[in-house]
Design a protein around this motif. Structure first.
Motif, PDB file in Angstrom:
ATOM      1  N   SER A  36      -5.396   8.122   0.474  1.00 31.76           N
ATOM      2  CA  SER A  36      -5.963   8.672  -0.759  1.00 31.76           C
ATOM      3  C   SER A  36      -5.275   8.085  -1.988  1.00 31.76           C
ATOM      4  N   ALA A  37      -6.051   7.953  -3.056  1.00 36.72           N
ATOM      5  CA  ALA A  37      -5.587   7.286  -4.285  1.00 36.72           C
ATOM      6  C   ALA A  37      -4.817   8.269  -5.155  1.00 36.72           C
ATOM      7  N   ASN A  38      -3.576   8.490  -4.787  1.00 37.05           N
ATOM      8  CA  ASN A  38      -2.700   9.362  -5.570  1.00 37.05           C
ATOM      9  C   ASN A  38      -1.264   9.117  -5.142  1.00 37.05           C
ATOM     10  N   LYS A  39      -0.344   9.452  -6.011  1.00 35.27           N
ATOM     11  CA  LYS A  39       1.057   9.453  -5.636  1.00 35.27           C
ATOM     12  C   LYS A  39       1.304  10.614  -4.664  1.00 35.27           C
ATOM     13  N   THR A  40       2.174  10.395  -3.700  1.00 37.53           N
ATOM     14  CA  THR A  40       2.487  11.441  -2.735  1.00 37.53           C
ATOM     15  C   THR A  40       2.936  12.712  -3.454  1.00 37.53           C
ATOM     16  N   GLY A  41       2.323  13.829  -3.076  1.00 37.23           N
ATOM     17  CA  GLY A  41       2.655  15.112  -3.691  1.00 37.23           C
ATOM     18  C   GLY A  41       1.735  15.521  -4.815  1.00 37.23           C
ATOM     19  N   ARG A  42       0.886  14.589  -5.274  1.00 36.08           N
ATOM     20  CA  ARG A  42      -0.067  14.912  -6.333  1.00 36.08           C
ATOM     21  C   ARG A  42      -1.480  15.003  -5.749  1.00 36.08           C
TER      22      ARG A  42
ATOM     23  N   LEU B   5       0.837  -1.205   0.000  1.00 33.89           N
ATOM     24  CA  LEU B   5       0.000   0.000   0.000  1.00 33.89           C
ATOM     25  C   LEU B   5       0.871   1.254   0.000  1.00 33.89           C
ATOM     26  N   LEU B   6       1.841   1.306   0.898  1.00 35.35           N
ATOM     27  CA  LEU B   6       2.707   2.474   0.995  1.00 35.35           C
ATOM     28  C   LEU B   6       3.542   2.635  -0.271  1.00 35.35           C
ATOM     29  N   ALA B   7       3.986   1.513  -0.848  1.00 33.96           N
ATOM     30  CA  ALA B   7       4.785   1.579  -2.076  1.00 33.96           C
ATOM     31  C   ALA B   7       3.965   2.099  -3.248  1.00 33.96           C
ATOM     32  N   ALA B   8       2.693   1.702  -3.323  1.00 28.30           N
ATOM     33  CA  ALA B   8       1.831   2.167  -4.410  1.00 28.30           C
ATOM     34  C   ALA B   8       1.710   3.678  -4.402  1.00 28.30           C
ATOM     35  N   LYS B   9       1.701   4.244  -3.210  1.00 29.05           N
ATOM     36  CA  LYS B   9       1.530   5.690  -3.069  1.00 29.05           C
ATOM     37  C   LYS B   9       2.867   6.438  -3.028  1.00 29.05           C
ATOM     38  N   SER B  10       3.963   5.681  -3.004  1.00 30.43           N
ATOM     39  CA  SER B  10       5.303   6.260  -2.816  1.00 30.43           C
ATOM     40  C   SER B  10       5.362   7.014  -1.495  1.00 30.43           C
ATOM     41  N   ARG B  11       4.864   6.337  -0.455  1.00 32.21           N
ATOM     42  CA  ARG B  11       4.766   6.940   0.872  1.00 32.21           C
ATOM     43  C   ARG B  11       5.682   6.193   1.835  1.00 32.21           C
ATOM     44  N   THR B  12       6.253   6.905   2.799  1.00 32.82           N
ATOM     45  CA  THR B  12       7.162   6.280   3.752  1.00 32.82           C
ATOM     46  C   THR B  12       6.415   5.871   5.018  1.00 32.82           C
ATOM     47  N   ARG B  13       7.095   5.110   5.866  1.00 30.90           N
ATOM     48  CA  ARG B  13       6.522   4.678   7.143  1.00 30.90           C
ATOM     49  C   ARG B  13       6.297   5.851   8.088  1.00 30.90           C
ATOM     50  N   GLN B  14       6.898   6.993   7.794  1.00 32.43           N
ATOM     51  CA  GLN B  14       6.688   8.172   8.648  1.00 32.43           C
ATOM     52  C   GLN B  14       5.299   8.791   8.440  1.00 32.43           C
ATOM     53  N   MET B  15       4.575   8.305   7.431  1.00 34.60           N
ATOM     54  CA  MET B  15       3.215   8.799   7.168  1.00 34.60           C
ATOM     55  C   MET B  15       2.259   7.608   7.133  1.00 34.60           C
TER      56      MET B  15
ATOM     57  N   GLN C 108      -8.618   9.162 -12.811  1.00 32.98           N
ATOM     58  CA  GLN C 108      -7.487   9.842 -12.165  1.00 32.98           C
ATOM     59  C   GLN C 108      -6.698   8.870 -11.291  1.00 32.98           C
ATOM     60  N   ALA C 109      -7.418   7.985 -10.607  1.00 35.16           N
ATOM     61  CA  ALA C 109      -6.737   7.009  -9.750  1.00 35.16           C
ATOM     62  C   ALA C 109      -5.871   6.071 -10.580  1.00 35.16           C
ATOM     63  N   TYR C 110      -6.430   5.553 -11.655  1.00 31.47           N
ATOM     64  CA  TYR C 110      -5.685   4.600 -12.483  1.00 31.47           C
ATOM     65  C   TYR C 110      -4.486   5.270 -13.145  1.00 31.47           C
ATOM     66  N   GLU C 111      -4.645   6.504 -13.580  1.00 29.01           N
ATOM     67  CA  GLU C 111      -3.540   7.204 -14.236  1.00 29.01           C
ATOM     68  C   GLU C 111      -2.338   7.331 -13.297  1.00 29.01           C
ATOM     69  N   GLN C 112      -2.593   7.477 -12.009  1.00 30.11           N
ATOM     70  CA  GLN C 112      -1.502   7.654 -11.051  1.00 30.11           C
ATOM     71  C   GLN C 112      -0.954   6.335 -10.515  1.00 30.11           C
ATOM     72  N   LEU C 113      -1.822   5.324 -10.386  1.00 30.50           N
ATOM     73  CA  LEU C 113      -1.429   4.118  -9.657  1.00 30.50           C
ATOM     74  C   LEU C 113      -1.280   2.882 -10.530  1.00 30.50           C
ATOM     75  N   GLY C 114      -1.990   2.824 -11.654  1.00 30.10           N
ATOM     76  CA  GLY C 114      -1.826   1.735 -12.613  1.00 30.10           C
ATOM     77  C   GLY C 114      -1.907   0.349 -12.016  1.00 30.10           C
ATOM     78  N   ASP C 115      -0.942  -0.505 -12.335  1.00 32.39           N
ATOM     79  CA  ASP C 115      -0.961  -1.900 -11.919  1.00 32.39           C
ATOM     80  C   ASP C 115      -0.551  -2.111 -10.465  1.00 32.39           C
ATOM     81  N   ALA C 116      -0.260  -1.052  -9.732  1.00 25.31           N
ATOM     82  CA  ALA C 116       0.036  -1.189  -8.303  1.00 25.31           C
ATOM     83  C   ALA C 116      -1.215  -1.563  -7.518  1.00 25.31           C
ATOM     84  N   VAL C 117      -2.385  -1.433  -8.150  1.00 21.57           N
ATOM     85  CA  VAL C 117      -3.671  -1.759  -7.531  1.00 21.57           C
ATOM     86  C   VAL C 117      -4.256  -2.981  -8.222  1.00 21.57           C
TER      87      VAL C 117
END
Length: 216
Positions: free
Chosen positions: A142-148, A52-62, A156-165
């Motif tokens: 939220s369904a987006n890359k971190t910072g977007r 989940l965190l990798a799909a969003k490019s999010r760290t364990r600090q969030m 919009q969700a698929y455009e950002q996350l693609g096959d990570a979901v």
């Protein structure tokens, strides 16, 4: 990866079944909520949370918040809950209010650097609630890359996350695009709540609903 149209009842049933299977297999699903689209995974599965965190490019600090089906389910995840927090759940849930409380000891999950807390919300969306009824609590962000910008529709969700979901549940346009308000309770000051993020529900509504003081 599959995208399911959830607008019809029969289609929704098949979509929920597919999403439940993906969650139980330890993978990530995309679901509509009353604020924005989210991506979710089993909070008790460490590999799923990492995915989940990798799909969003999010760290364990969030660490992600946890969506629940109802207040009763939320109470099973907390070590402490007061009358004021319960009043907010009973009156403002389902809705765009995330409540941070002390997590139950030895809860059995690792969502990241939570400092012993859990952020809980019951979304006001029938698709999300039906999914939560079958899966139990879900770690959802939220369904987006971190910072977007968060996605308000499935495109919009698929455009950002693609096959990570693994499965996308298309419930149409999300309700408003304004994220939830986040507040934090502490046993040391039970009548004061800290405003972590301003959002769809105002501090004035929170204060009048539960007779608490919202502090910045």
């Amino acid at each position: 990866m599959e995208i399911f149209d959830c607008t019809g009842l029969q289609a929704r049933h098949a979509a929920i079944e597919a999403a439940v299977s993906v969650v139980r297999a330890g993978h990530v699903v995309c679901l509509p909520t009353d604020t924005v689209y989210g991506i979710g995974a089993d909070p008790f599965n460490d590999d799923a949370v990492t995915e989940l965190l990798a799909a969003k490019s999010r760290t364990r600090q969030m660490p992600p918040p946890v969506l629940v089906h109802d207040a009763e389910q939320a109470s099973t995840l907390t070590a402490w809950i007061n009358d004021e927090a319960m009043a907010l759940m009973e009156n403002l849930w389902p809705g765009a209010l995330t409540i941070i409380l002390p997590a139950r000891e030895n809860i059995g999950w690792d969502l990241g650097e939570t400092q012993g807390t859990v952020a809980l919300r019951m979304p006001d969306n029938s698709i999300a609630l039906e999914l939560l009824e079958h899966t139990g609590p879900l770690a959802v962000t939220s369904a987006n890359k971190t910072g977007r910008s968060p996605a308000t529709n499935i495109t919009q969700a698929y455009e950002q996350l693609g096959d990570a979901v693994g499965v996308y549940l298309d419930g149409g346009e999300a309700g408003g695009g304004v994220p939830s308000t986040i507040i934090k309770f502490s046993p040391e000051s039970p009548r004061k709540v800290q405003l972590i993020r301003a959002g769809a529900i105002s501090a004035e509504i929170i204060e009048s609903t539960a007779n608490v003081q919202v502090i910045q």
